[in-house]
Write an enzyme that holds these catalytic residues in place. Sequence first.
Site, mmCIF file in Angstrom:
data_model
loop_
_atom_site.group_PDB
_atom_site.id
_atom_site.type_symbol
_atom_site.label_atom_id
_atom_site.label_comp_id
_atom_site.label_asym_id
_atom_site.label_seq_id
_atom_site.Cartn_x
_atom_site.Cartn_y
_atom_site.Cartn_z
ATOM 1 N N ARG A 73 34.317 33.833 22.400
ATOM 2 C CA ARG A 73 34.116 35.549 21.943
ATOM 3 C C ARG A 73 34.159 36.397 23.466
ATOM 4 O O ARG A 73 33.343 36.089 24.176
ATOM 5 C CB ARG A 73 32.546 35.611 21.321
ATOM 6 C CG ARG A 73 32.529 37.187 20.702
ATOM 7 C CD ARG A 73 31.101 37.188 20.278
ATOM 8 N NE ARG A 73 30.691 38.561 19.588
ATOM 9 C CZ ARG A 73 30.228 39.403 20.478
ATOM 10 N NH1 ARG A 73 30.346 39.222 21.897
ATOM 11 N NH2 ARG A 73 29.986 40.600 20.126
ATOM 12 N N LYS A 122 28.423 38.854 30.475
ATOM 13 C CA LYS A 122 26.978 38.812 30.250
ATOM 14 C C LYS A 122 26.264 38.768 31.558
ATOM 15 O O LYS A 122 27.058 38.352 32.801
ATOM 16 C CB LYS A 122 26.561 37.665 29.550
ATOM 17 C CG LYS A 122 26.834 37.950 28.110
ATOM 18 C CD LYS A 122 26.377 36.995 27.149
ATOM 19 C CE LYS A 122 26.765 37.608 25.533
ATOM 20 N NZ LYS A 122 26.588 36.482 24.593
HETATM 21 N N1 HH2 Z 1 26.960 38.059 22.066
HETATM 22 C C1 HH2 Z 1 26.480 39.378 22.012
HETATM 23 C C2 HH2 Z 1 26.808 39.785 20.532
HETATM 24 N N2 HH2 Z 1 27.170 39.246 19.448
HETATM 25 N N3 HH2 Z 1 27.736 36.825 18.953
HETATM 26 C C3 HH2 Z 1 27.905 35.647 19.022
HETATM 27 N N4 HH2 Z 1 28.416 34.601 18.102
HETATM 28 N N5 HH2 Z 1 27.818 35.180 20.280
HETATM 29 C C4 HH2 Z 1 27.533 35.891 21.257
HETATM 30 O O1 HH2 Z 1 27.331 35.420 22.476
HETATM 31 C C5 HH2 Z 1 27.157 37.256 21.118
HETATM 32 C C6 HH2 Z 1 27.393 37.692 19.612
HETATM 33 C C7 HH2 Z 1 26.436 40.394 23.093
HETATM 34 O O2 HH2 Z 1 27.423 40.755 23.439
HETATM 35 P P1 HH2 Z 1 27.859 42.344 22.797
HETATM 36 O O3 HH2 Z 1 28.466 42.315 21.380
HETATM 37 O O4 HH2 Z 1 29.144 42.892 23.853
HETATM 38 O O5 HH2 Z 1 26.793 43.206 23.533
HETATM 39 P P2 HH2 Z 1 25.823 44.273 22.690
HETATM 40 O O6 HH2 Z 1 24.816 43.380 21.857
HETATM 41 O O7 HH2 Z 1 25.225 45.105 23.526
HETATM 42 O O8 HH2 Z 1 26.550 45.270 21.674
#
Ligand code: HH2
Length: 382
Positions: free
Chosen positions: A351, A313
């Site tokens: 995660r 992040k």
């Molecule tokens: N962070 C993201 C998405 N979902 N869910 C939980 N429980 N906790 C988190 O910290 C979290 C999450 C964001 O990361 P990512 O899925 O890699 O990115 P994007 O939202 O751009 O797909």
Amino acid sequence: MPVSADLVFAAATAETLREIGSWDGSRPATFASAEFPFDVVRFERSPSPPVAFSRARRGETLKALPAGLRDRATSAFARLERPPAPLALPDGRQLDLSTFPIVMGVVNVTPDSFSDGGLYFDPGRAARRALEMFEEGAAIVDVGGESTRPATYGNAEPVSPAEEIRRVLPVIEAIRRESRAPVSIDTRKEEVARAALGAGADLVNDVSALRHDPRMASTVAEAGAALLLMHMKGDDPRTMQADTSYGHPVADVAEELAAAASKALDAGVRADRIAVDPGLGFGKSPEGNLVLLRHLGALRSLGFPVAVGASRKGFVRRFSGVGDDSSAADRLPGSLAAVAAASSAGAAIVRVHDVPETVRFLRMHQAIDRVRLARPERTSSR
Ligand code: HH2
């Protein structure tokens, strides 16, 4: 059923004790260094100021409290100190959390996710990556079809429920043809959760903590699925970074998670199916993310397994000193430092995008933490 957000904070030093006190505008007494470490119990919506307990003399301090506060503090300590129980999944299966933290691998079936957008947009490729993650040691894989990145990366395109289903369903079906390993669906939308659960997903990871779609909790309850409630400031990823101020940097997040957990319980989701997540990067300042990580242990006082996601992040990049256009490898050291903090704080789930690296890192971190030698060994092997 209301979930208590009475919280226990660990304070190993006088400086941390003052920091925690300052969030409620209180100045704790000065204690001798021999009395450290302390725990600070903060009572939700109570005029009583937080109470500092020298860890060695908890019993005496409890005895000196009025009965109501004594019971609340005793319950908060009991919730904090309980190791995470297995998360119950459909069909009598469980997500074992006894080796906490377990690793949740991320597979984004999106063209625009902030760190792996486009890599797994092809369903066959996404499913293969998920199956590979299980072999690399992930205990669960989180499949998402909508980017919830903040506006700093450029606003993510809104995705209709039909499009999100079109992206994630073939992936979950393909995983299920090969494996019964736990699969999570990362969505705020009830229609998407319903379709994913029908295809065999075990857990719904709702980044809006039930605020986006009021039908979500009953859908999860009916399916007997597990529910991960993640905190976001506001309910729109496009505007969540507009105001990242909080009255209290940890308790505000904890109180919203407790309210979401109460809502889930009221809708019939069993307590042993619920986990919570502070939502790093979702409406938090860079320093706010660090404070939440450093005091993550306090969220265990809610009584649910705590999950956390710092992987790659923006704040990780910023504080580890790599640029916004840095490679995945460049972001890994910072992400692993966050995993170390989460593990030390007693998180149940991390995660992450980098599964094999995180699994190996945690093995080593836990080996150091858990080794006990009765006396130094005399050995020449290194
Ligand atoms: N962070 C993201 C998405 N979902 N869910 C939980 N429980 N906790 C988190 O910290 C979290 C999450 C964001 O990361 P990512 O899925 O890699 O990115 P994007 O939202 O751009 O797909």
